[in-house]
Design a protein around this motif. Structure first.
Motif, PDB file in Angstrom:
ATOM      1  N   HIS A 143      85.090  22.374  28.700  1.00 45.90           N
ATOM      2  CA  HIS A 143      83.701  22.201  28.267  1.00 45.90           C
ATOM      3  C   HIS A 143      82.949  21.279  29.229  1.00 45.90           C
ATOM      4  N   ASP A 144      83.602  20.186  29.621  1.00 49.21           N
ATOM      5  CA  ASP A 144      82.963  19.244  30.550  1.00 49.21           C
ATOM      6  C   ASP A 144      82.688  19.901  31.901  1.00 49.21           C
ATOM      7  N   LEU A 145      83.588  20.786  32.347  1.00 50.07           N
ATOM      8  CA  LEU A 145      83.433  21.419  33.659  1.00 50.07           C
ATOM      9  C   LEU A 145      82.406  22.548  33.639  1.00 50.07           C
ATOM     10  N   THR A 146      82.317  23.265  32.515  1.00 49.73           N
ATOM     11  CA  THR A 146      81.465  24.457  32.461  1.00 49.73           C
ATOM     12  C   THR A 146      80.176  24.265  31.672  1.00 49.73           C
ATOM     13  N   GLY A 147      80.185  23.349  30.712  1.00 52.50           N
ATOM     14  CA  GLY A 147      79.036  23.177  29.837  1.00 52.50           C
ATOM     15  C   GLY A 147      78.914  24.269  28.787  1.00 52.50           C
ATOM     16  N   LEU A 148      79.936  25.132  28.679  1.00 54.28           N
ATOM     17  CA  LEU A 148      79.903  26.237  27.722  1.00 54.28           C
ATOM     18  C   LEU A 148      80.171  25.748  26.302  1.00 54.28           C
ATOM     19  N   ASP A 149      79.532  26.417  25.328  1.00 57.12           N
ATOM     20  CA  ASP A 149      79.791  26.081  23.927  1.00 57.12           C
ATOM     21  C   ASP A 149      81.250  26.347  23.575  1.00 57.12           C
ATOM     22  N   ASN A 150      81.744  27.498  24.058  1.00 55.92           N
ATOM     23  CA  ASN A 150      83.139  27.862  23.799  1.00 55.92           C
ATOM     24  C   ASN A 150      83.782  28.350  25.091  1.00 55.92           C
ATOM     25  N   PRO A 151      84.358  27.454  25.858  1.00 56.30           N
ATOM     26  CA  PRO A 151      84.965  27.860  27.139  1.00 56.30           C
ATOM     27  C   PRO A 151      86.181  28.766  26.979  1.00 56.30           C
ATOM     28  N   ASN A 152      86.622  28.936  25.742  1.00 54.21           N
ATOM     29  CA  ASN A 152      87.746  29.847  25.506  1.00 54.21           C
ATOM     30  C   ASN A 152      87.274  31.271  25.230  1.00 54.21           C
ATOM     31  N   SER A 153      85.961  31.469  25.173  1.00 53.92           N
ATOM     32  CA  SER A 153      85.397  32.804  24.949  1.00 53.92           C
ATOM     33  C   SER A 153      85.414  33.598  26.254  1.00 53.92           C
ATOM     34  N   PRO A 154      86.083  34.754  26.288  1.00 58.02           N
ATOM     35  CA  PRO A 154      86.122  35.556  27.515  1.00 58.02           C
ATOM     36  C   PRO A 154      84.729  35.935  28.021  1.00 58.02           C
ATOM     37  N   THR A 155      83.835  36.283  27.092  1.00 57.63           N
ATOM     38  CA  THR A 155      82.476  36.684  27.501  1.00 57.63           C
ATOM     39  C   THR A 155      81.748  35.530  28.171  1.00 57.63           C
ATOM     40  N   GLN A 156      81.753  34.355  27.522  1.00 58.88           N
ATOM     41  CA  GLN A 156      81.059  33.197  28.080  1.00 58.88           C
ATOM     42  C   GLN A 156      81.676  32.777  29.408  1.00 58.88           C
ATOM     43  N   LEU A 157      83.000  32.784  29.474  1.00 60.37           N
ATOM     44  CA  LEU A 157      83.672  32.311  30.685  1.00 60.37           C
ATOM     45  C   LEU A 157      83.445  33.272  31.851  1.00 60.37           C
ATOM     46  N   LYS A 158      83.456  34.570  31.583  1.00 59.94           N
ATOM     47  CA  LYS A 158      83.209  35.548  32.657  1.00 59.94           C
ATOM     48  C   LYS A 158      81.794  35.401  33.208  1.00 59.94           C
ATOM     49  N   GLU A 159      80.824  35.138  32.321  1.00 58.32           N
ATOM     50  CA  GLU A 159      79.445  34.922  32.777  1.00 58.32           C
ATOM     51  C   GLU A 159      79.364  33.671  33.647  1.00 58.32           C
ATOM     52  N   TRP A 160      80.056  32.603  33.220  1.00 55.76           N
ATOM     53  CA  TRP A 160      80.052  31.358  34.003  1.00 55.76           C
ATOM     54  C   TRP A 160      80.687  31.591  35.372  1.00 55.76           C
ATOM     55  N   LEU A 161      81.795  32.298  35.409  1.00 63.51           N
ATOM     56  CA  LEU A 161      82.457  32.599  36.679  1.00 63.51           C
ATOM     57  C   LEU A 161      81.547  33.424  37.588  1.00 63.51           C
ATOM     58  N   HIS A 162      80.818  34.390  36.981  1.00 61.96           N
ATOM     59  CA  HIS A 162      79.882  35.211  37.763  1.00 61.96           C
ATOM     60  C   HIS A 162      78.808  34.334  38.400  1.00 61.96           C
ATOM     61  N   ASP A 163      78.313  33.352  37.627  1.00 59.65           N
ATOM     62  CA  ASP A 163      77.290  32.437  38.151  1.00 59.65           C
ATOM     63  C   ASP A 163      77.832  31.581  39.292  1.00 59.65           C
ATOM     64  N   GLN A 164      79.164  31.392  39.304  1.00 57.45           N
ATOM     65  CA  GLN A 164      79.789  30.601  40.380  1.00 57.45           C
ATOM     66  C   GLN A 164      80.167  31.488  41.567  1.00 57.45           C
ATOM     67  N   GLY A 165      79.817  32.785  41.475  1.00 58.05           N
ATOM     68  CA  GLY A 165      80.119  33.699  42.575  1.00 58.05           C
ATOM     69  C   GLY A 165      81.495  34.330  42.501  1.00 58.05           C
ATOM     70  N   VAL A 166      82.130  34.252  41.311  1.00 55.33           N
ATOM     71  CA  VAL A 166      83.463  34.837  41.140  1.00 55.33           C
ATOM     72  C   VAL A 166      83.386  35.925  40.074  1.00 55.33           C
ATOM     73  N   ASP A 167      83.578  37.166  40.495  1.00 55.31           N
ATOM     74  CA  ASP A 167      83.620  38.289  39.550  1.00 55.31           C
ATOM     75  C   ASP A 167      85.077  38.684  39.335  1.00 55.31           C
ATOM     76  N   ILE A 168      85.489  38.660  38.097  1.00 59.48           N
ATOM     77  CA  ILE A 168      86.887  38.908  37.754  1.00 59.48           C
ATOM     78  C   ILE A 168      86.943  40.076  36.773  1.00 59.48           C
ATOM     79  N   PRO A 169      87.851  41.053  36.988  1.00 54.58           N
ATOM     80  CA  PRO A 169      87.898  42.238  36.109  1.00 54.58           C
ATOM     81  C   PRO A 169      88.088  41.879  34.641  1.00 54.58           C
ATOM     82  N   SER A 170      88.965  40.933  34.395  1.00 54.94           N
ATOM     83  CA  SER A 170      89.232  40.490  33.025  1.00 54.94           C
ATOM     84  C   SER A 170      89.863  39.113  33.102  1.00 54.94           C
ATOM     85  N   LEU A 171      90.089  38.528  31.951  1.00 54.87           N
ATOM     86  CA  LEU A 171      90.765  37.227  31.910  1.00 54.87           C
ATOM     87  C   LEU A 171      92.231  37.390  31.511  1.00 54.87           C
ATOM     88  N   ALA A 172      92.763  38.578  31.770  1.00 49.74           N
ATOM     89  CA  ALA A 172      94.185  38.828  31.543  1.00 49.74           C
ATOM     90  C   ALA A 172      95.001  37.986  32.518  1.00 49.74           C
TER      91      ALA A 172
END
Length: 644
Positions: free
Chosen positions: A231-260
Motif C-alpha cells: 500500500h505504501d509503495l503503490t497507494g492502492l486501496d487494495n494492492p492485493n486486487s489483480p485489477t488494481q495492481l495490473k493498472e498500477w503496473l501499466h502506469d509504471q510501464g509494465v504490462d503483464i499478461p496476468s498475476l499468475a
C-alpha cells in the motif's frame, strides 16, 4: 439375511464437505433423521426417527455382524454415522461400498451420475439436493422463519414426505446398481484392501495443534505487513486486487499478461526499483501456505486427530488413492536444512526472529505443513517408500534388462539412463555428472510415450535444456529403451485386436478381454482395469485409435481417447498401486499401525526403538505375482512428518 442395503439422512451443524464425516458426527447436535433399508434386495422400509420410530433390534445387530453384507453408496458415511448414533465403533469388515464397486468399473463416484450412465429404471430424485440443504444443514434466521436456525419436519410436512421418498429412492437406486454390476463382482482381496483403508481412516493422525494455530496467526500477521508495504509503495486501496495492481503496473510501464505465478516470476527478471519490490510482495501474498492449516483445523476431531484423509479408489482408472480434506497427496515439499529449528520458532510464536532469519515467511509456513502431522507421545513416525517404483515396474513388464540390472544393484537410474543415451559413463557429482539432469528429465517425461511437449511440461527448458536439444533427447531415450517402446506398441495392438474382434488377447503377461460392452485389462496381480463402451475411432492424425466412456478433464461423463503408451501408463500406475496395497496388508498383519500413506510412501506410528529395517524389509517383499521385479524400499524415523 445375506445382505442389507442402507441409506441414511442426518443433521449436523458442521459442514460435511469441509470437515469430513468424522468431525461431522462429533458435533453435539449430530442427529440421525431417516434410516432406509432393503433386506436381500426386497422392498425398502423407511424408519422416521424424528417421529419416534426406532430401528429394529434385528437390524442393529446386523450392523456389526460381519457375516451379513452391509451395502451403501459411499458406505463410509453410513458406517461412521451409525457408529456415532449407536455409540459403538462399527468395524469396516462386512461393509461393501457400491461407490467403490462402481469405481472399479470406471464409473463415476456420484450416485446420480452412475444411475444416469447405467440407464437405471429408477433415478435419484432431482429435488434431493435442496431437500438435504433444507433439513440436514442449519438455516439462516430470518423474519419470515421467525429467527429459527434449523428446519424441522413440522415446518414443512409436504417437503418432509418428499424427503422420505428421496431417502427410499436412494436405496432403490443403490440396489439396482448392485444388480446391474452383479456380473462383475469386486475381488474379495479388494474388499480387504477397502477394509484396511477404512481402518486407517478410522485411526486418524494426530495434529500439532499449537503449530497449526501459530502458523495461521503468523500468516495473518505477515500478510498484513506485506499489504501495508504494498500500500505504501503503490497507494492502492487494495494492492492485493489483480485489477488494481495490473493498472498500477501499466502506469509504471509494465504490462503483464496476468498475476499468475509464472507471469510474475517472468516479470521479475526485467524489473527494478519499486515495481520489483511490489511484485516480490505479490509473490508473498499469493502463496496459499495457510489454506492447508485451516483445512486441518476444520477437520480436527475431539481426539486431537484428523480422520478420513484418504479416498479408496479415488482414481477410478488405476485404483490409486486420492486425498480428501487436507489433500495429503499434494503437500508442499520441504527442503529447508533447518526445518526443525524453523518449526520450533513457529511453535513458540517467535515471529520477530522468524522475520529476521527468513526472506519469505509464507515459504517457511508452506514447508512446515507436513510437520503438523505428529505421532502420539512415546511414538515416532517410521516412514518408508518404494524407490522409483514406476520405473522399476515398467522395466520389469517390458523386460528392459539393463534397467533391471540397475535396479538389482540399487543404482541411480537417472545416471544410468544418461549413460545409455549419451554412451559415456555418468556419475552423480562425478564424471559427466552434468548429464544426469538430462537423464532425469527424460526418465520423468518420456516413459509413457511423451515427446518434446512432455519434456517442456516437465520444465526441461527451465532446467537448462535448449530447445534444439529436446527432440534429440527423445530420440536418444527411445533408442536406449527399445523394449519399453515395443511394450507401448504391443499393448496398443493387443488392445485394438481385443476391441475389434471381441477376443481375448495377451502380451507381456497382461490379458485383455472384452465382456458385456466393457474392455478389461487384467493386471499381473489379477485385478482388472475397466474401460466402458470401447470403440475404435479415428484420431486427429487420421489413424485408428481407441475410445471409451469415462470422466474427462471437465469432470463430465464423455467419450475419451487412449492409445498404447497411455494404456501402459495406466497398467504401470495400477500395478504400483497394487504393490503398495500388498505392502500395507503385510505391514498391517505384522502389527504396524499405518496412519497415512502418500503416493508410494507409508507412514507408520510405532513406539520408539521399533526397527526401521524390518519395516523396509516388509515393504520391499515381492508378492507371488511379481516374481522378477526388482523392488526396494527406503525409510527414515522422525518426530514429525516430513519429506526426507
Amino acid at each position: 439375511m445375506k445382505q442389507i442395503s442402507i441409506d441414511i439422512e442426518t443433521y449436523s451443524s458442521v459442514n460435511l464437505a469441509k470437515a469430513g464425516v468424522y468431525r461431522y458426527t462429533a458435533s453435539d447436535d449430530f442427529e440421525l433423521l431417516l434410516f432406509s433399508y432393503s433386506i436381500d434386495e426386497g422392498p425398502v422400509k423407511v424408519i422416521d426417527l424424528t417421529q419416534g420410530e426406532t430401528i429394529p433390534q434385528e437390524i442393529i445387530n446386523v450392523l456389526s455382524d460381519q457375516t451379513v453384507i452391509k451395502s451403501a453408496f459411499n458406505a463410509q458415511f453410513e458406517r461412521v454415522c451409525l457408529s456415532a448414533f449407536l455409540g459403538t465403533h462399527l468395524k469396516p469388515q462386512g461393509w461393501h461400498c457400491s461407490m467403490v464397486w462402481s469405481a472399479t468399473l470406471g464409473l463415476p463416484l456420484s450416485l446420480k451420475t452412475v444411475g444416469i450412465v447405467l440407464g437405471l429404471d429408477k433415478q435419484k430424485i432431482e429435488e434431493g439436493k435442496n431437500l438435504v440443504r433444507y433439513f440436514c444443514t442449519p438455516c439462516k434466521p430470518t423474519q419470515t422463519n421467525h429467527g429459527r436456525t434449523r428446519n424441522l419436519p413440522y415446518h414443512n410436512p409436504a417437503k418432509w414426505q418428499l424427503f422420505k421418498q428421496y431417502n427410499r429412492r436412494d436405496v432403490e437406486v443403490e440396489v439396482e446398481i448392485n444388480q446391474k454390476l452383479a456380473r462383475f463382482p469386486v475381488q474379495e482381496s479388494e474388499w480387504h484392501n477397502y477394509w484396511l483403508d477404512q481402518e486407517i481412516n478410522d485411526r486418524g493422525i494426530m495434529l500439532d495443534q499449537q503449530l497449526v494455530t501459530n502458523a495461521i496467526n503468523c500468516d495473518q500477521s505477515f500478510r498484513q505487513k506485506y499489504l501495508d508495504e504494498a500500500h505504501d509503495l503503490t497507494g492502492l486501496d487494495n494492492p492485493n486486487s489483480p485489477t488494481q495492481l495490473k493498472e498500477w503496473l501499466h502506469d509504471q510501464g509494465v504490462d503483464i499478461p496476468s498475476l499468475a505465478k509464472a507471469d510474475v516470476a517472468s516479470a521479475l527478471k526485467s524489473t527494478t526499483g519499486d515495481v520489483r519490490k511490489v511484485l516480490l510482495l505479490r509473490q508473498q501474498l499469493s502463496k496459499s501456505s495457510v489454506k492447508k492449516y485451516t483445512a486441518m483445523q476444520t477437520a480436527l476431531c475431539p481426539d486431537g486427530r484428523v480422520h478420513g484423509l484418504l479416498q479408496f479408489y479415488g482414481a477410478n482408472r488405476t485404483g490409486r488413492w486420492a486425498g480428501r480434506l487436507v489433500q495429503v497427496q499434494n503437500l508442499p515439499r520441504n527442503s529447508m536444512p533447518d526445518l526443525k529449528e524453523a518449526r520450533q520458532l513457529i511453535r513458540s510464536n517467535n515471529q520477530d526472529i522468524l522475520g529476521l532469519l527468513y526472506d519469505s515467511v509464507p515459504d517457511v509456513l508452506s514447508q512446515l505443513i507436513r510437520t503438523a502431522f505428529i505421532p502420539k507421545p512415546g511414538c515416532q513416525f517410521y516412514v518408508a517408500d518404494f524407490s522409483a517404483v514406476e520405473a522399476r515396474v515398467i522395466a520389469w513388464l517390458s523386460q528392459e534388462q539393463w534397467r533391471q540390472d540397475v535396479f538389482e544393484k540399487n543404482g541411480d537410474i537417472y545416471c544410468e539412463s544418461a549413460s545409455q543415451m549419451f554412451h559415456v559413463p555418468v556419475v552423480k557429482h562425478g564424471i559427466n555428472g552434468h548429464l544426469r539432469q538430462k537423464g532425469k528429465i527424460a526418465e520423468l517425461a518420456l516413459g509413457y510415450g511423451g515427446s518434446v511437449g512432455a519434456l517442456k511440461a516437465m520444465g526441461a527448458l527451465n532446467m537448462g535444456v535448449k530447445e534444439e536439444e529436446l527432440q534429440p533427447l527423445v530420440d536418444m531415450w527411445r533408442q536406449a529403451s527399445p523394449n519399453i517402446v515395443q511394450f507401448w506398441w504391443d499393448v496398443d495392438k493387443a488392445a485394438m485386436d481385443c476391441i475389434k474382434q471381441h477376443l481375448d488377447t495377451e502380451t507381456h503377461g497382461i490379458c485383455f478381454k472384452y465382456r458385456s460392452g466393457c474392455f478389461f485389462i487384467f493386471l499381473p496381480s489379477g485385478r482388472r482395469i475397466c474401460y466402458a463402451k470401447p470403440k475404435i475411432g479415428t484420431n486427429r492424425f487420421g489413424n485408428e485409435s481407441i475410445t471409451y466412456e469415462g470422466i474427462g478433464p471437465t469432470k463430465k461423463w464423455e467419450r475419451l481417447e487412449t492409445y498404447g503408451a497411455k494404456l501402459v501408463e495406466n497398467i504401470v500406475q495400477a500395478t504400483s498401486r497394487d504393490l503398495l496395497a500388498n505392502a500395507m496388508q503385510n505391514l498391517n498383519k505384522a502389527g504396524y499401525a499405518i496412519v497415512m500413506h502418500i503416493h508410494d510412501e507409508v507412514v507408520i506410528k510405532a513406539p520408539k526403538g521399533t526397527s526401521l529395517e524390518k519395516i523396509e524389509g516388509i515393504m520391499a517383499t515381492i508378492p507371488n505375482w511379481a516374481k522378477g521385479l526388482k523392488l526396494n524400499a527406503a525409510g527414515f524415523i522422525s518426530d514429525f512428518y516430513k519429506k526426507d
